[in-house]
Design a protein around this motif. Sequence first.
Motif, PDB file in Angstrom:
ATOM      1  N   ALA A   1       0.831  -1.203   0.000  1.00 56.44           N
ATOM      2  CA  ALA A   1       0.000   0.000   0.000  1.00 56.44           C
ATOM      3  C   ALA A   1       0.866   1.254   0.000  1.00 56.44           C
ATOM      4  N   CYS A   2       2.036   1.199   0.672  1.00 58.72           N
ATOM      5  CA  CYS A   2       2.950   2.341   0.656  1.00 58.72           C
ATOM      6  C   CYS A   2       3.464   2.595  -0.761  1.00 58.72           C
ATOM      7  N   VAL A   3       3.863   1.541  -1.455  1.00 60.00           N
ATOM      8  CA  VAL A   3       4.366   1.695  -2.819  1.00 60.00           C
ATOM      9  C   VAL A   3       3.264   2.243  -3.717  1.00 60.00           C
ATOM     10  N   ARG A   4       2.058   1.739  -3.556  1.00 57.46           N
ATOM     11  CA  ARG A   4       0.937   2.224  -4.372  1.00 57.46           C
ATOM     12  C   ARG A   4       0.707   3.714  -4.143  1.00 57.46           C
ATOM     13  N   HIS A   5       0.728   4.134  -2.870  1.00 57.49           N
ATOM     14  CA  HIS A   5       0.544   5.556  -2.567  1.00 57.49           C
ATOM     15  C   HIS A   5       1.628   6.401  -3.218  1.00 57.49           C
ATOM     16  N   GLU A   6       2.884   5.974  -3.088  1.00 53.97           N
ATOM     17  CA  GLU A   6       3.984   6.763  -3.638  1.00 53.97           C
ATOM     18  C   GLU A   6       3.888   6.845  -5.162  1.00 53.97           C
ATOM     19  N   ALA A   7       3.508   5.754  -5.809  1.00 51.20           N
ATOM     20  CA  ALA A   7       3.389   5.762  -7.267  1.00 51.20           C
ATOM     21  C   ALA A   7       2.269   6.680  -7.738  1.00 51.20           C
ATOM     22  N   LEU A   8       1.137   6.652  -7.047  1.00 54.63           N
ATOM     23  CA  LEU A   8      -0.015   7.446  -7.482  1.00 54.63           C
ATOM     24  C   LEU A   8       0.098   8.906  -7.086  1.00 54.63           C
ATOM     25  N   ALA A   9       0.935   9.217  -6.101  1.00 59.35           N
ATOM     26  CA  ALA A   9       1.106  10.616  -5.700  1.00 59.35           C
ATOM     27  C   ALA A   9       1.609  11.467  -6.857  1.00 59.35           C
ATOM     28  N   ASN A  10       2.377  10.872  -7.769  1.00 59.15           N
ATOM     29  CA  ASN A  10       2.873  11.632  -8.916  1.00 59.15           C
ATOM     30  C   ASN A  10       1.727  12.134  -9.785  1.00 59.15           C
ATOM     31  N   ARG A  11       0.743  11.289 -10.018  1.00 56.05           N
ATOM     32  CA  ARG A  11      -0.414  11.707 -10.815  1.00 56.05           C
ATOM     33  C   ARG A  11      -1.279  12.699 -10.044  1.00 56.05           C
ATOM     34  N   LEU A  12      -1.449  12.426  -8.753  1.00 58.10           N
ATOM     35  CA  LEU A  12      -2.305  13.286  -7.947  1.00 58.10           C
ATOM     36  C   LEU A  12      -1.760  14.708  -7.881  1.00 58.10           C
ATOM     37  N   LEU A  13      -0.434  14.853  -7.816  1.00 58.86           N
ATOM     38  CA  LEU A  13       0.189  16.167  -7.666  1.00 58.86           C
ATOM     39  C   LEU A  13       0.565  16.813  -8.992  1.00 58.86           C
ATOM     40  N   ALA A  14       0.395  16.110 -10.095  1.00 56.50           N
ATOM     41  CA  ALA A  14       0.807  16.646 -11.395  1.00 56.50           C
ATOM     42  C   ALA A  14       0.121  17.981 -11.674  1.00 56.50           C
ATOM     43  N   GLY A  15       0.908  18.992 -11.994  1.00 55.31           N
ATOM     44  CA  GLY A  15       0.373  20.307 -12.314  1.00 55.31           C
ATOM     45  C   GLY A  15      -0.059  21.119 -11.112  1.00 55.31           C
ATOM     46  N   ARG A  16       0.201  20.626  -9.911  1.00 53.41           N
ATOM     47  CA  ARG A  16      -0.189  21.338  -8.687  1.00 53.41           C
ATOM     48  C   ARG A  16       1.055  21.853  -7.963  1.00 53.41           C
ATOM     49  N   PRO A  17       0.915  22.925  -7.201  1.00 52.58           N
ATOM     50  CA  PRO A  17       2.107  23.511  -6.555  1.00 52.58           C
ATOM     51  C   PRO A  17       2.532  22.829  -5.261  1.00 52.58           C
ATOM     52  N   LEU A  18       1.744  21.904  -4.737  1.00 53.59           N
ATOM     53  CA  LEU A  18       2.093  21.241  -3.482  1.00 53.59           C
ATOM     54  C   LEU A  18       3.321  20.357  -3.666  1.00 53.59           C
ATOM     55  N   ARG A  19       4.263  20.411  -2.692  1.00 51.83           N
ATOM     56  CA  ARG A  19       5.481  19.619  -2.742  1.00 51.83           C
ATOM     57  C   ARG A  19       5.429  18.501  -1.707  1.00 51.83           C
ATOM     58  N   LEU A  20       5.916  17.321  -2.097  1.00 44.31           N
ATOM     59  CA  LEU A  20       5.910  16.146  -1.222  1.00 44.31           C
ATOM     60  C   LEU A  20       7.319  15.566  -1.184  1.00 44.31           C
ATOM     61  N   LEU A  21       7.921  15.542   0.000  1.00 40.29           N
ATOM     62  CA  LEU A  21       9.280  15.043   0.188  1.00 40.29           C
ATOM     63  C   LEU A  21       9.227  13.824   1.106  1.00 40.29           C
ATOM     64  N   CYS A  22       9.777  12.696   0.641  1.00 37.06           N
ATOM     65  CA  CYS A  22       9.617  11.420   1.333  1.00 37.06           C
ATOM     66  C   CYS A  22      10.964  10.848   1.751  1.00 37.06           C
ATOM     67  N   PRO A  23      11.296  10.855   3.048  1.00 37.65           N
ATOM     68  CA  PRO A  23      12.583  10.330   3.506  1.00 37.65           C
ATOM     69  C   PRO A  23      12.656   8.800   3.436  1.00 37.65           C
ATOM     70  N   TYR A  24      13.844   8.287   3.073  1.00 36.78           N
ATOM     71  CA  TYR A  24      14.130   6.858   3.057  1.00 36.78           C
ATOM     72  C   TYR A  24      15.493   6.629   3.694  1.00 36.78           C
ATOM     73  N   ASP A  25      15.569   5.676   4.619  1.00 31.20           N
ATOM     74  CA  ASP A  25      16.804   5.362   5.316  1.00 31.20           C
ATOM     75  C   ASP A  25      17.697   4.515   4.405  1.00 31.20           C
ATOM     76  N   ALA A  26      18.662   5.147   3.760  1.00 35.28           N
ATOM     77  CA  ALA A  26      19.518   4.455   2.795  1.00 35.28           C
ATOM     78  C   ALA A  26      20.502   3.511   3.465  1.00 35.28           C
ATOM     79  N   GLU A  27      20.645   3.594   4.783  1.00 36.65           N
ATOM     80  CA  GLU A  27      21.582   2.742   5.500  1.00 36.65           C
ATOM     81  C   GLU A  27      20.929   1.439   5.948  1.00 36.65           C
ATOM     82  N   ARG A  28      19.658   1.488   6.365  1.00 36.94           N
ATOM     83  CA  ARG A  28      19.049   0.319   7.002  1.00 36.94           C
ATOM     84  C   ARG A  28      17.940  -0.333   6.190  1.00 36.94           C
ATOM     85  N   LEU A  29      17.321   0.359   5.259  1.00 33.85           N
ATOM     86  CA  LEU A  29      16.313  -0.280   4.422  1.00 33.85           C
ATOM     87  C   LEU A  29      16.982  -1.230   3.440  1.00 33.85           C
ATOM     88  N   ASN A  30      16.257  -2.275   3.049  1.00 30.56           N
ATOM     89  CA  ASN A  30      16.868  -3.250   2.151  1.00 30.56           C
ATOM     90  C   ASN A  30      16.894  -2.736   0.713  1.00 30.56           C
TER      91      ASN A  30
END
Length: 367
Positions: free
Chosen positions: A160-189
């Motif tokens: 569900a997280c991946v689905r949300h992140e993928a669809l957020a691009n379409r939802l925000l397309a052409g809109r001024p709202l910014r979405l920044l999503c942190p990912y732990d590059a050290e501990r995530l697989n």
Amino acid sequence: MNDPSYPAREHSEHDTPGPGSRSDPDRPVRPVPDRDTGPGAPPAWAAPPADVPAADRPRHAALLYRDTEEYVEALLPHLVAGVRGGEPVVVVVPAARLGLLRERCAAEGVESGVRWLDAAEAAGNPGRLVPGVLHPLIGGPGTVVAELVWPGRPAPAYAACVRHEALANRLLAGRPLRLLCPYDAERLNPVSLADALTTHADVLDRGDWRPSPGYAPRTALEAYNRPFAEPAGASTLSVSPGGPGLAPARALAAGLAEDLGLDPERVGDVALVVTELLTNGVQHGGGVATLRVWSDAEGVTCEVSDTGVLSDPLAGLRPAPADQPNGRGLLLVHTLADLVSFHIGPAGTTIRVLFSTESGPAAAPDA
């Protein structure tokens, strides 16, 4: 189960196209130095200088961090700039890092200008972020920091997280709202980090902006659009215009929720969500919708299947105009359920929702 190593999947060469790939129709065309520099063109993808207007910064980006200090130092300038620029700012991150960011924002005098939400509560169901956080801001500029994938997060929510992140691009397309999503590059697989590149058009890493080399959100949607495992001991009931009505289905689901010990308000939520899903299935899914409901250690799960194909991936995610009489059913489902999962195939659509014994709708903002 808490599992920092989310269910692995094999990546083919089509999952991670190289720089400049157009294998995914959703991929926006990115400028290079010798073209796309006319009026209205996106900014160059070096680190944006301080005088670049907020509206010209990347819309949906993944922030890669490796420790707490890097995490705070990377996010703090965005939060301070947003608040001092008079824009709404929302932070949805795990509680352990929420306090650190609040402390640093307080030192900068901007803590009260941020809406602070614990991701485990506000985004236990990632779909809640859309009606609860994005929709109130989507018409204007603003900054949302949302960390949906973190080490130790319960694995069942990952798709569900991946689905949300993928669809957020379409939802925000052409809109001024910014979405920044942190990912732990050290501990995530590696799979989780590869998925971050697949679902985000841009990456902020060690202070530098760059286009994601693997951006292909449609590929991510397809990769996690998997048939559900068969449940054990499910009760089944079908609803159709000429057959049993909604009342027996509501009673079946509500009764199981009561037996599991959900409080009366949550029992009502279960009945309402089942009504919405079955009504939608009958009206738009071929005339017959089938409910399966069961309980286990996690809570009560309700699954509705029909023979219609949900062709619009943003169904239930777009803001519904105030004068529109319908179109809010799936938004309501996302708001009330603790997890919403989809499988869309040629034979039809199945939506599975969980009502946990330990949680409920997101709490009010803590600010």
